[in-house]
Design an enzyme around this catalytic site. Structure first.
Site, PDB file in Angstrom:
ATOM      1  N   LYS A   1      33.941 -18.076  17.453  1.00 60.24           N
ATOM      2  CA  LYS A   1      34.527 -16.730  17.441  1.00 60.24           C
ATOM      3  C   LYS A   1      35.689 -16.586  18.419  1.00 60.24           C
ATOM      4  O   LYS A   1      35.847 -17.381  19.343  1.00 60.24           O
ATOM      5  CB  LYS A   1      33.440 -15.684  17.694  1.00 60.24           C
ATOM      6  CG  LYS A   1      32.595 -15.510  16.419  1.00 60.24           C
ATOM      7  CD  LYS A   1      31.717 -14.320  16.405  1.00 60.24           C
ATOM      8  CE  LYS A   1      31.073 -14.231  15.009  1.00 60.24           C
ATOM      9  NZ  LYS A   1      29.929 -13.342  14.984  1.00 60.24           N
TER      10      LYS A   1
ATOM     11  N   ARG B   1      23.340 -18.644  14.512  1.00 61.61           N
ATOM     12  CA  ARG B   1      24.123 -18.776  13.270  1.00 61.61           C
ATOM     13  C   ARG B   1      25.368 -19.585  13.625  1.00 61.61           C
ATOM     14  O   ARG B   1      26.193 -19.121  14.407  1.00 61.61           O
ATOM     15  CB  ARG B   1      24.489 -17.378  12.754  1.00 61.61           C
ATOM     16  CG  ARG B   1      25.273 -17.375  11.462  1.00 61.61           C
ATOM     17  CD  ARG B   1      25.617 -15.940  11.061  1.00 61.61           C
ATOM     18  NE  ARG B   1      26.344 -15.906   9.802  1.00 61.61           N
ATOM     19  CZ  ARG B   1      27.645 -16.101   9.693  1.00 61.61           C
ATOM     20  NH1 ARG B   1      28.384 -16.347  10.757  1.00 61.61           N
ATOM     21  NH2 ARG B   1      28.229 -16.059   8.499  1.00 61.61           N
TER      22      ARG B   1
HETATM   23  N1  HH2 Z   1      29.345 -13.341  11.987  1.00 57.68           N
HETATM   24  C1  HH2 Z   1      30.131 -13.493  10.903  1.00 57.68           C
HETATM   25  C2  HH2 Z   1      29.636 -13.204   9.623  1.00 57.68           C
HETATM   26  N2  HH2 Z   1      28.368 -12.793   9.447  1.00 57.68           N
HETATM   27  N3  HH2 Z   1      26.267 -12.269  10.351  1.00 57.68           N
HETATM   28  C3  HH2 Z   1      25.451 -12.122  11.408  1.00 57.68           C
HETATM   29  N4  HH2 Z   1      24.191 -11.733  11.243  1.00 57.68           N
HETATM   30  N5  HH2 Z   1      25.886 -12.371  12.685  1.00 57.68           N
HETATM   31  C4  HH2 Z   1      27.166 -12.765  12.935  1.00 57.68           C
HETATM   32  O1  HH2 Z   1      27.518 -12.956  14.122  1.00 57.68           O
HETATM   33  C5  HH2 Z   1      28.061 -12.935  11.820  1.00 57.68           C
HETATM   34  C6  HH2 Z   1      27.559 -12.664  10.520  1.00 57.68           C
HETATM   35  C7  HH2 Z   1      31.522 -13.981  11.059  1.00 57.68           C
HETATM   36  O2  HH2 Z   1      31.587 -15.384  10.975  1.00 57.68           O
HETATM   37  P1  HH2 Z   1      32.027 -16.178   9.654  1.00 57.68           P
HETATM   38  O3  HH2 Z   1      31.048 -15.959   8.546  1.00 57.68           O
HETATM   39  O4  HH2 Z   1      32.257 -17.596   9.989  1.00 57.68           O
HETATM   40  O5  HH2 Z   1      33.445 -15.581   9.312  1.00 57.68           O
HETATM   41  P2  HH2 Z   1      33.978 -14.643   8.171  1.00 57.68           P
HETATM   42  O6  HH2 Z   1      33.312 -13.311   8.340  1.00 57.68           O
HETATM   43  O7  HH2 Z   1      35.469 -14.613   8.420  1.00 57.68           O
HETATM   44  O8  HH2 Z   1      33.600 -15.256   6.850  1.00 57.68           O
END
Ligand code: HH2
Length: 275
Positions: A220, A254
């Site tokens: 992040k 995660r």
């Molecule tokens: N972070 C992201 C997406 N979903 N869900 C939970 N429960 N907790 C988190 O910290 C979280 C989440 C963001 O990360 P990522 O899926 O890699 O990115 P993007 O939203 O750009 O797909």
């Protein structure tokens, strides 16, 4: 302590690793890398080989500034991946905020719903309550489009914990038992680096919610600010953050980098005497 995810009963005695599978063209750290069904499934199988305990499949980026994705497009991205991974041996979580899609994903085999809006959409609670799946309730201030513009709190730890306590209570009232609920403070979702650090420092306080605790710090922006590195170069910082989260009470992390996280947790488990 256990987490019930549909037919799976996961022990929370040792930290669990949730591997991220983004079937998106625009996710902040791996957007476009796994955007086709074939690429996403191959990536998911790689994460399984690396020891992921849960896979989290998402068809909509929620990165700061992201635009919402239409239901049809989310279906097109996620359902074939779910289908191909059915029977893979670990619970499949689907990262979505749309109640209609939650039900379709559950019908297609999802054992967990990961909702960055904590089942606040109309009918989301009742949709999930009548199924046997687990849910992750996450805190977010604002909307992905604008959430990083000016996040403001008086006391970030108290406010995020109070919000999650309310959402856990609402989920329980709708018939979702505590052993199916995961709470997540939502690192980076309407939070400055200082807010994120305060939450990480005080993560142990979230254990009083009485449900499984998840932390998502992987790659992040906060880690970019601390190290000066681009998302794909944040593996070491992500592993450090995951370890600190576990040390401070997280039971599920995660992550994008499952193998690296697993190695760090093997050391942690050994020191704890639970290898
Ligand atoms: N972070 C992201 C997406 N979903 N869900 C939970 N429960 N907790 C988190 O910290 C979280 C989440 C963001 O990360 P990522 O899926 O890699 O990115 P993007 O939203 O750009 O797909």
């Amino acid at each position: 302590m256990f987490l019930q995810c549909g037919p799976f009963r996961l022990s929370l005695e040792r930290p669990l690793v949730m591997g991220v599978v983004n079937v998106t063209p625009d996710s902040f750290s791996d957007g476009g890398l796994y955007a086709s069904t074939e690429q996403a499934v191959a990536h998911a199988r790689r994460l399984l080989g690396e020891g992921a305990d849960i896979l989290d499949i998402g068809g909509e980026s929620t990165r700061p500034g992201a635009a919402p994705v239409a239901l049809d497009e989310e279906r097109r991205r996620v359902l074939p991946v779910l289908d191909a991974l059915a029977g893979c041996g670990v619970p499949l979580s689907v990262d979505t905020r749309k109640p209609e899609f939650m039900l379709e994903a559950i019908a297609a085999g999802a054992a967990m719903i990961n909702d960055v809006t904590a089942l606040t959409a109309p009918a989301a609670l009742t949709a999930v309550a009548k199924t046997p799946v687990a849910v992750c309730l996450m805190h977010m201030q604002g909307e992905p489009g604008t959430m990083q513009e000016n996040p403001t709190y008086q006391d970030v730890v108290r406010e995020v914990r109070d919000y999650l306590a309310q959402r856990v209570a609402a989920a329980e009232r709708s018939g979702i038992s505590r052993d199916r609920i995961v709470a997540d403070p939502g690192f980076g979702f309407g939070k400055t680096v200082e807010h994120n650090l305060a939450l990480l420092r005080s993560l142990a306080e979230f254990r009083s919610l009485g449900v499984a605790l998840m932390a998502g710090l992987s790659r992040k922006a906060m880690l970019g600010k601390l190290t000066g590195r681009e998302p794909r170069e944040r593996v070491h910082a992500s592993v450090a953050a995951a370890l600190l989260a576990v040390q401070n009470g997280a039971q599920i992390v995660r992550v994008h980098d499952v193998a690296a996280t697993r190695d760090a947790l093997a050391v942690w488990n050994a020191v704890k005497g639970q290898d």
